[in-house]
Design a protein around this motif. Structure first.
Motif, short mmCIF file in Angstrom:
data_model
loop_
_atom_site.label_atom_id
_atom_site.label_comp_id
_atom_site.label_asym_id
_atom_site.label_seq_id
_atom_site.Cartn_x
_atom_site.Cartn_y
_atom_site.Cartn_z
N ALA A 18 -2.42 11.04 1.45
CA ALA A 18 -2.34 11.70 2.76
C ALA A 18 -1.89 10.66 3.77
CB ALA A 18 -3.70 12.27 3.14
N LEU A 19 -0.92 11.02 4.60
CA LEU A 19 -0.39 10.08 5.58
C LEU A 19 -0.74 10.51 7.00
CD1 LEU A 19 3.01 9.41 3.83
CD2 LEU A 19 1.13 7.79 4.09
N GLY A 20 -0.39 11.74 7.38
CA GLY A 20 -0.73 12.24 8.70
C GLY A 20 -0.38 11.27 9.80
N ASP A 21 -1.35 10.96 10.63
CA ASP A 21 -1.12 10.07 11.77
C ASP A 21 -1.59 8.65 11.50
OD1 ASP A 21 -0.03 12.13 13.36
OD2 ASP A 21 -2.04 12.84 13.90
N ALA A 22 -1.69 8.26 10.25
CA ALA A 22 -2.12 6.91 9.90
C ALA A 22 -1.13 5.89 10.47
CB ALA A 22 -2.22 6.74 8.39
N PRO A 23 -1.62 4.76 10.97
CA PRO A 23 -0.70 3.74 11.46
C PRO A 23 -0.02 3.03 10.29
CG PRO A 23 -2.96 2.97 11.65
CD PRO A 23 -3.02 4.40 11.17
N GLY A 24 1.19 2.57 10.50
CA GLY A 24 1.90 1.82 9.46
C GLY A 24 2.13 2.61 8.20
N ASN A 67 12.51 8.14 6.88
CA ASN A 67 13.29 9.28 7.37
C ASN A 67 12.37 10.31 8.03
OD1 ASN A 67 16.07 10.18 7.48
ND2 ASN A 67 15.41 11.89 6.21
N ALA A 68 11.22 10.56 7.41
CA ALA A 68 10.27 11.51 7.99
C ALA A 68 9.74 11.00 9.33
CB ALA A 68 9.12 11.77 7.03
N CYS A 69 9.53 9.69 9.45
CA CYS A 69 9.06 9.10 10.70
C CYS A 69 10.12 9.20 11.80
CB CYS A 69 8.70 7.63 10.50
SG CYS A 69 7.24 7.34 9.50
N ALA A 72 11.61 13.59 11.62
CA ALA A 72 10.89 14.81 11.26
C ALA A 72 9.44 14.83 11.73
CB ALA A 72 10.95 15.00 9.74
N GLU A 73 9.14 14.21 12.85
CA GLU A 73 7.79 14.26 13.42
C GLU A 73 6.73 13.61 12.54
OE1 GLU A 73 6.78 18.14 15.04
OE2 GLU A 73 8.92 18.66 15.00
N GLY A 74 7.13 12.81 11.59
CA GLY A 74 6.19 12.07 10.76
C GLY A 74 5.84 12.74 9.45
N PRO A 75 5.51 11.93 8.45
CA PRO A 75 5.15 12.46 7.13
C PRO A 75 3.71 12.95 7.08
CG PRO A 75 5.05 10.08 7.08
CD PRO A 75 5.52 10.47 8.47
#
Length: 146
Positions: A18-24, A67-69, A72-75
């Motif tokens: 899960a990535l969501g809003d995780a930093p880095g 690319n998602a970052c 596409a509003e982040g992964p």
């Protein structure tokens, strides 16, 4: 450990981060992929060919998540599937756009190389959407080392 059997597959192993809003998220995804490659015996690589195959996986993970970052509003998550002859990577994001290699590709210019790299390194890649749902999943498949 997530393990599942797909139709016609001898074995299918799945790992999800899960990535969501995780930093880095890009280094986080790359470290996760490296750990999974260790678990699946791709690393440490006993030969230059196998080492190159593992590095290709890490590069494609980096490109898809970046690319998602950027576009596409982040992964949301990274998923890795291992089959007998193919490794599939999936990155879900919240974006509405459709990734595509920049055409014409210009090797000497900065930026715009991500999907060109994915296209060159992978057996195939594409985008899956769920009708009526936001976002998409960008997937890429690489050959498993012999």
């Amino acid at each position: 450990m997530d393990t599942a059997a797909g139709a016609g597959d001898v074995a299918l192993e799945v790992r999800t981060l899960a990535l969501g809003d995780a930093p880095g998220v890009v280094p986080l995804a790359r470290d996760f992929a490296r750990q999974v490659l260790h678990e699946w015996g791709w690393l440490p690589a006993p030969s230059a060919d196998r080492r190159a195959a593992a590095e290709d996986v890490l590069l494609v993970v980096s490109e898809l998540v970046t690319n998602a970052c950027l576009h596409a509003e982040g992964p949301e998550w990274l998923r890795m599937f291992r089959r007998e002859k193919v490794l599939r990577l999936e990155v879900a994001d919240r974006g509405a756009g459709h990734p595509a290699p920049r055409t014409p590709h210009r090797a000497g210019r900065p930026g715009g190389h991500g999907m060109f790299i994915v296209q060159r390194l992978c057996l195939d890649w594409g985008v899956e959407r769920v009708p009526g749902a936001p976002g998409k999943t960008v997937w890429a498949e690489l050959a498993a080392p012999a």
